[in-house]
Structure formats: structure tokens, C-alpha cells
Design a protein around this motif. Structure first.
Motif, PDB file in Angstrom:
ATOM      1  N   MET A 391      39.789  41.400  51.817  1.00 49.60           N
ATOM      2  CA  MET A 391      40.806  40.334  51.733  1.00 49.60           C
ATOM      3  C   MET A 391      40.499  39.404  50.551  1.00 49.60           C
ATOM      4  O   MET A 391      41.381  39.003  49.805  1.00 49.60           O
ATOM      5  CB  MET A 391      40.839  39.528  53.043  1.00 49.60           C
ATOM      6  N   TRP A 392      39.228  39.073  50.406  1.00 47.64           N
ATOM      7  CA  TRP A 392      38.835  38.165  49.316  1.00 47.64           C
ATOM      8  C   TRP A 392      39.198  38.750  47.951  1.00 47.64           C
ATOM      9  O   TRP A 392      39.490  38.037  46.997  1.00 47.64           O
ATOM     10  CB  TRP A 392      37.331  37.877  49.412  1.00 47.64           C
ATOM     11  N   LYS A 393      39.191  40.086  47.873  1.00 45.76           N
ATOM     12  CA  LYS A 393      39.503  40.741  46.591  1.00 45.76           C
ATOM     13  C   LYS A 393      40.998  40.926  46.404  1.00 45.76           C
ATOM     14  O   LYS A 393      41.432  41.538  45.430  1.00 45.76           O
ATOM     15  CB  LYS A 393      38.773  42.080  46.540  1.00 45.76           C
ATOM     16  N   GLY A 394      41.783  40.449  47.367  1.00 44.78           N
ATOM     17  CA  GLY A 394      43.240  40.568  47.245  1.00 44.78           C
ATOM     18  C   GLY A 394      43.748  41.960  47.574  1.00 44.78           C
ATOM     19  O   GLY A 394      44.908  42.273  47.308  1.00 44.78           O
ATOM     20  N   THR A 395      42.895  42.802  48.136  1.00 38.45           N
ATOM     21  CA  THR A 395      43.342  44.140  48.534  1.00 38.45           C
ATOM     22  C   THR A 395      43.913  44.064  49.949  1.00 38.45           C
ATOM     23  O   THR A 395      43.256  43.516  50.841  1.00 38.45           O
ATOM     24  CB  THR A 395      42.138  45.129  48.522  1.00 38.45           C
ATOM     25  N   PRO A 396      45.129  44.571  50.172  1.00 32.95           N
ATOM     26  CA  PRO A 396      45.704  44.471  51.513  1.00 32.95           C
ATOM     27  C   PRO A 396      44.915  45.296  52.527  1.00 32.95           C
ATOM     28  O   PRO A 396      44.427  46.383  52.201  1.00 32.95           O
ATOM     29  CB  PRO A 396      47.125  45.024  51.348  1.00 32.95           C
ATOM     30  N   VAL A 397      44.780  44.750  53.730  1.00 38.92           N
ATOM     31  CA  VAL A 397      43.940  45.390  54.756  1.00 38.92           C
ATOM     32  C   VAL A 397      44.794  45.767  55.968  1.00 38.92           C
ATOM     33  O   VAL A 397      45.618  44.981  56.428  1.00 38.92           O
ATOM     34  CB  VAL A 397      42.813  44.426  55.208  1.00 38.92           C
ATOM     35  N   VAL A 398      44.544  46.962  56.482  1.00 46.85           N
ATOM     36  CA  VAL A 398      45.095  47.383  57.775  1.00 46.85           C
ATOM     37  C   VAL A 398      43.902  47.548  58.702  1.00 46.85           C
ATOM     38  O   VAL A 398      42.974  48.304  58.386  1.00 46.85           O
ATOM     39  CB  VAL A 398      45.842  48.729  57.651  1.00 46.85           C
ATOM     40  N   ALA A 399      43.899  46.839  59.820  1.00 46.49           N
ATOM     41  CA  ALA A 399      42.709  46.894  60.683  1.00 46.49           C
ATOM     42  C   ALA A 399      43.112  46.840  62.151  1.00 46.49           C
ATOM     43  O   ALA A 399      44.189  46.335  62.497  1.00 46.49           O
ATOM     44  CB  ALA A 399      41.780  45.715  60.364  1.00 46.49           C
ATOM     45  N   SER A 400      42.231  47.340  62.987  1.00 47.19           N
ATOM     46  CA  SER A 400      42.476  47.272  64.432  1.00 47.19           C
ATOM     47  C   SER A 400      42.428  45.814  64.876  1.00 47.19           C
ATOM     48  O   SER A 400      41.549  45.055  64.453  1.00 47.19           O
ATOM     49  CB  SER A 400      41.390  48.028  65.184  1.00 47.19           C
ATOM     50  N   GLY A 401      43.338  45.457  65.774  1.00 43.12           N
ATOM     51  CA  GLY A 401      43.350  44.087  66.288  1.00 43.12           C
ATOM     52  C   GLY A 401      42.351  43.942  67.419  1.00 43.12           C
ATOM     53  O   GLY A 401      42.722  43.719  68.569  1.00 43.12           O
ATOM     54  N   VAL A 402      41.086  44.103  67.080  1.00 38.73           N
ATOM     55  CA  VAL A 402      40.028  43.988  68.095  1.00 38.73           C
ATOM     56  C   VAL A 402      39.021  42.922  67.659  1.00 38.73           C
ATOM     57  O   VAL A 402      38.832  42.688  66.462  1.00 38.73           O
ATOM     58  CB  VAL A 402      39.280  45.334  68.308  1.00 38.73           C
ATOM     59  N   GLY A 403      38.387  42.307  68.629  1.00 40.36           N
ATOM     60  CA  GLY A 403      37.297  41.365  68.354  1.00 40.36           C
ATOM     61  C   GLY A 403      37.673  40.345  67.295  1.00 40.36           C
ATOM     62  O   GLY A 403      38.813  39.880  67.211  1.00 40.36           O
ATOM     63  N   GLY A 404      36.700  40.010  66.470  1.00 37.07           N
ATOM     64  CA  GLY A 404      36.875  38.959  65.472  1.00 37.07           C
ATOM     65  C   GLY A 404      37.949  39.268  64.443  1.00 37.07           C
ATOM     66  O   GLY A 404      38.443  38.356  63.770  1.00 37.07           O
ATOM     67  N   ILE A 405      38.322  40.537  64.307  1.00 32.57           N
ATOM     68  CA  ILE A 405      39.348  40.887  63.307  1.00 32.57           C
ATOM     69  C   ILE A 405      40.654  40.156  63.627  1.00 32.57           C
ATOM     70  O   ILE A 405      41.407  39.788  62.736  1.00 32.57           O
ATOM     71  CB  ILE A 405      39.555  42.422  63.236  1.00 32.57           C
ATOM     72  N   GLN A 406      40.878  39.892  64.919  1.00 30.57           N
ATOM     73  CA  GLN A 406      42.107  39.169  65.311  1.00 30.57           C
ATOM     74  C   GLN A 406      42.100  37.738  64.779  1.00 30.57           C
ATOM     75  O   GLN A 406      43.143  37.124  64.611  1.00 30.57           O
ATOM     76  CB  GLN A 406      42.232  39.120  66.831  1.00 30.57           C
ATOM     77  N   ASP A 407      40.894  37.177  64.573  1.00 32.43           N
ATOM     78  CA  ASP A 407      40.809  35.823  64.017  1.00 32.43           C
ATOM     79  C   ASP A 407      40.907  35.870  62.490  1.00 32.43           C
ATOM     80  O   ASP A 407      41.339  34.917  61.857  1.00 32.43           O
ATOM     81  CB  ASP A 407      39.473  35.163  64.390  1.00 32.43           C
ATOM     82  N   GLN A 408      40.462  36.981  61.921  1.00 30.10           N
ATOM     83  CA  GLN A 408      40.430  37.077  60.462  1.00 30.10           C
ATOM     84  C   GLN A 408      41.826  37.292  59.875  1.00 30.10           C
ATOM     85  O   GLN A 408      42.193  36.661  58.895  1.00 30.10           O
ATOM     86  CB  GLN A 408      39.509  38.244  60.042  1.00 30.10           C
TER      87      GLN A 408
END
Ligand code: UDP
Length: 486
Positions: A391-408
Motif C-alpha cells: 500500500m505504501w508503494k501505491g500498488t493496489p492490494v487485494v487481501a483476505s478480510g481477516v484479522g488486522g487486514i480488516q483494519d489496514q
């Protein structure tokens, strides 16, 4: 070796706060300086099981370096163990994520083996630690040290980097296994409120989401020419002529360096520089679901979008504290071999050199920047550093909505979430959308960078660290006999 030292060079503390508004950075620097003088004569010890590979090592490198730069005597020690110890601690790790792992039990025998290894490290640590020091024990591998250090007069903190949003019986049973150790700590740190174990005294708990260091070799800006040159030298992209370009990166010390080692490429020999790249970077761990990434890509991206996948992770021989990595890599290879030639022609598995950890970081940096979409299809995750890094590099991210990723990630604003991590169709649809709509991908990429700038950079973490140290020092006053009787 029961205990080894990781050398971390001091880093200029001003670098850590340079993304903050000036008034805020001045305020934080003043607060850090005040805490640093209050800690004079004391040591802040961090203890974990590995100096390289994985999120904890990644963070300690920065946090210890900046603390040292601010005049805090912060030190990092890594405990050793035999294969049996790491078999048990990997089991505990998997079970805290709700998964049965190797299926083995946490029986009395496992407890005895866990404790006997820690007895050596505990003994060595007791020799080092003085009253008033602060000891931060990271993850379940080190939890058993807490009772061994009780009585040293040091403040004990246990930090749990892993957790489960909806704990199951396996996780709860594992909490019971660890509870006697964790009870000996003064403070407990979790990455998100949902990961706090039930029955734990809330007064001892604090929430500290992990953060990334924007000035590290992993996240530092790289010129596009260097990105390509690094990937060419690492033999992830084809050489493309005699002149490979300048594979330069900056070390944390500020010294200029160049990538020189190559990745071991399994699957296709090189990525095609003209095709979009979908990438996941992670340790070879089933909970990162590399096989699921492969199937999601093969079944739901490739049929509609000409693209390629690279799964990157550490060279397996280099990871001391995880006995399962080679096994998981083999499973991935067999899965790939069972797919059609059309798929096999579009999938690379890159085992990255680990001899020089900053060189490894520079290769990851280049991969995350060169990719069109970064994915993190974890089945469970305390917090995904790789998510923040991309994300910091401006690259779009697709990630599972689990754990801390939901906050990120805020879905459709700073990235794309897949609610059900085994939903390969939605995973593929999100990737395809980003590949099909570059303008939308740019908006998501920009949103991701801003999200990290606001919430997940190292300055916020250092602020929470000094708050913790201040509170621990203040607690000494509460413990004074005249205060107790007042
Ligand atoms: N990583 C790396 N080289 C690799 C694989 C992973 O440097 O070959 C890093 C990755 O960039 C990230 C960390 O290891 O900084 C993984 O942290 P994360 O929180 O994503 O997962 P963890 O390994 O802690 O479960």
C-alpha cells in the motif's frame, strides 16, 4: 546457542517522524527525548526467535534502531532451540490461528519440552537483565520466559502478534496452555482488540497495531530503472541485453549498495516484462494459502486476463524457526505441476536470497513496486506487514478480510477485501477489475498509500512504545511502600 545478540545500528530518530506534520513531529521528538532520559541506565530488551524472515524481525529491526538513535538502550536477543522446540512452537502458532497444524497435542510432554528449551534461554537472560529494565517477549515462542524472569525486578511485557477474530476450541485450548506463562507478564500487547484472549485482565492489555518503516531498504523509494535492474540482476525479469542497469538500493546505514544475488526461480524461469504482474510475498506457510492464490489466479484471473503470477518467499534453507516451510513449498510445486501448461507458463515461484537481509528487502521492495496488483490471501493474519508495504508503494492490494487486514484496508478505498478467504471467485474478480481498469487501480493505490501514511508508519508505533515505557516507569511509583499505605 540459548541466546544470541542481533546487532542493530542506531538510526536517526528524525527519519522516523519525517512524514508527520512539523508541529506533530516536534511534539513527538520531545516526548521521545523525555522518555529516553527517564530510561537512563535501563535497558529495553526485545526477545524473539529469529533475526530475519517474518514480520516480527522486520519490525524489531526498525524499532530497536530508532530507539537506539533516540538514546534508549534498546537491545535485541534471539533465543535458540532444538527441532522439537520449533515443532511445538509452530504447533502453538498454528493453533492460535485456530488451525490444528501438524495435528499434534499440547500435552504434558510438549509442555516439558517447551519449558526445558526455554530454561536455557531464561537462565542466560536472567544473567543479563537488571531491576528496572523492560523486557518485551514476542510471540508464543518466548511466552514461557516470563515466569523465569519474574523476580528479576524487570518489567515484563508479552506481545502477541497473532490472533483470531472468532476463536475456536483449538485456539482457546492453546490460550490455556500459554496462560500460566502469560500471567507472569505485567503488560500484554495485542494487534487488535478482537485478538485479546477472553478472561485476561483488561487493565494489563494494550493494543498496538504493527507498523512499517518507510525509510528501510524494504520500503524506501526506488527509481523505476533501479526496480527493473534489481529484478533483472535477481533473475526474476529477463536480462534484456548486456546492460542490466543499476540495481542500487540504500542500506539503513545510508550506505549505497547493489543487489548481486539471484533468486531461485521455480515454475517459469523469468517473468515476462510485458505482462501484468500479480504478486504475493510471504513466508511458505499454509496460513498464507499460496496454493489458494495459485488456484484463484488460474481459475478466476487468467481465463479473462492475460497476466502472470509470482509467489515470492524466502529461500527455505534460511529460515531457522519454522520447520514447515520446505513442506509447504513442495505442496505448492505439486499443485502447480498438476495444472495445465497454459497455467504453468504464467506462474513463477521465486525463492529470494536471504544471505544479506537488506538485499532481500530490496528485491521485495522492487517486486512490490513492479507488480500491478499485490495480493495477500491469508486464511488468518494478526496483521499483514506485506499489505502495508505494498500500500505504501501505491500498488493496489487485494487481501483476505481477516484479522488486522480488516483494519489496514478500507474496502474499495484503500484496497480490496475478500470477506471469505476461500472465495476464489471474488478474489479473482477483484484482481481482474484492477488489471482491467488502470485508473481505478491508481485510485486504490493512492488511497492505500494515504491510509498507511495516516495509521501504519513507524512514528505512530514509536509513540505507543514511549507511552508504554512511561506507564511502566510510573507504575514503580504506585508500587512504593509509602504510596501503598497512603
Ligand atoms: N518477507 C521478506 N522476504 C521474504 C518473505 C517475506 O522480507 O522472502 C517479509 C515481508 O516483506 C514482511 C514480512 O516478511 O515484511 C512478513 O510479515 P507479515 O506481517 O506479512 O507476515 P508474518 O510473516 O509476520 O506472518
Amino acid at each position: 546457542m540459548p541466546l544470541s545478540e542481533v546487532t542493530v545500528f542506531p538510526r536517526p530518530i528524525a527519519d522516523a517522524v519525517d512524514e508527520l506534520a512539523q508541529s506533530r513531529s516536534e511534539e513527538l521528538l520531545a516526548q521521545i527525548a523525555e522518555t529516553s532520559s527517564a530510561l537512563e541506565g535501563r535497558v529495553v530488551w526485545h526477545v524473539n526467535t529469529t533475526a530475519r524472515g517474518g514480520g516480527v524481525a522486520e519490525m524489531l529491526n526498525s524499532l530497536v534502531g530508532y530507539a537506539r538513535g533516540a538514546g534508549i538502550d534498546s537491545r535485541w536477543r534471539v533465543i535458540g532451540g532444538d527441532p522439537r522446540f520449533f515443532e511445538i512452537t509452530k504447533r502453538i502458532h498454528n493453533r492460535l490461528h485456530g488451525s490444528a497444524g501438524d495435528g499434534g497435542a499440547l500435552c504434558d510432554e510438549a509442555r516439558a519440552d517447551y519449558e526445558s528449551t526455554l530454561a536455557f534461554s531464561g537462565h542466560a537472560l536472567r544473567e543479563l537483565v537488571s531491576p528496572g529494565d523492560i523486557v518485551v517477549l514476542h510471540d508464543p515462542q518466548t511466552a514461557g520466559l516470563a515466569p523465569l524472569l519474574a523476580g528479576t525486578g524487570a518489567h515484563l511485557v508479552w506481545r502477541c502478534h497473532i490472533g483470531l477474530d472468532e476463536p475456536n476450541a483449538i485456539a482457546e485450548e492453546t490460550w490455556s496452555f500459554l496462560r500460566p506463562y502469560v500471567d507472569a507478564a505485567d503488560e500484554l500487547i495485542f494487534s487488535r482488540p478482537e485478538h485479546v484472549w477472553t478472561g485476561i485482565d483488561a487493565a494489563r492489555v494494550r493494543i498496538v497495531p504493527p507498523a512499517i518503516d518507510h525509510r528501510s531498504s524494504k520500503n524506501h523509494w526506488l527509481a523505476p530503472e533501479s526496480v527493473d535492474a534489481i529484478l533483472r540482476v535477481a533473475e526474476i525479469l529477463p536480462a534484456g541485453g548486456a546492460d542490466l542497469g543499476n540495481p542500487a538500493f540504500a542500506r539503513q546505514s545510508g550506505e549505497a549498495a547493489e543487489v548481486g544475488r539471484r533468486a531461485e526461480m521455480l515454475g517459469i524461469a523469468r517473468l515476462d516484462p510485458d505482462l501484468p504482474i500479480v504478486c504475493q510475498v510471504s513466508r511458505w506457510d499454509r496460513l498464507k494459502d499460496p496454493v489458494g492464490v495459485l488456484h484463484g489466479f488460474a481459475g478466476h484471473v487468467l481465463p479473462s486476463h492475460e497476466s502472470q503470477l509470482v509467489l515470492a518467499g524466502p529461500s527455505v534453507s534460511a529460515v531457522a524457526d519454522d520447520p514447515e516451510q520446505a513442506e509447504v513449498l513442495n505442496e505448492l510445486m505439486s499443485s502447480l505441476a498438476s495444472l495445465s501448461a497454459t497455467v504453468r507458463d504464467r506462474v513463477a515461484i521465486a525463492c529470494l536470497p536471504m544471505e544479506d537481509i537488506e538485499e532481500n528487502a530490496a528485491i521485495v521492495n522492487a517486486l512490490q513496486r513492479r507488480s500491478d496488483v499485490v495480493v495477500q490471501k491469508s486464511l488468518a493474519e494478526g496483521f499483514g506487514l506485506t499489505v502495508s508495504e505494498a500500500m505504501w508503494k501505491g500498488t493496489p492490494v487485494v487481501a483476505s478480510g481477516v484479522g488486522g487486514i480488516q483494519d489496514q484496508i478500507e474496502h474499495f478505498l484503500s484496497g480490496m477485501l475478500v470477506d471469505e478467504p476461500t472465495d476464489h471467485a471474488t478474489f479473482g474478480e477483484h484482481i481482474s477489475l484492477l488489471l482491467r481498469e488502470p485508473e481505478f487501480a491508481d485510485v486504490i493505490g493512492d488511497g492505500g498509500r494515504e491510509r498507511v501514511r495516516e495509521e501504519f508508519l513507524v512514528a505512530r508505533h514509536l509513540h505507543q512504545d514511549v507511552e508504554l515505557y512511561d506507564d511502566l516507569l510510573a507504575s514503580e511509583w504506585d508500587d512504593m511502600p509509602f504510596r501503598a499505605s497512603a
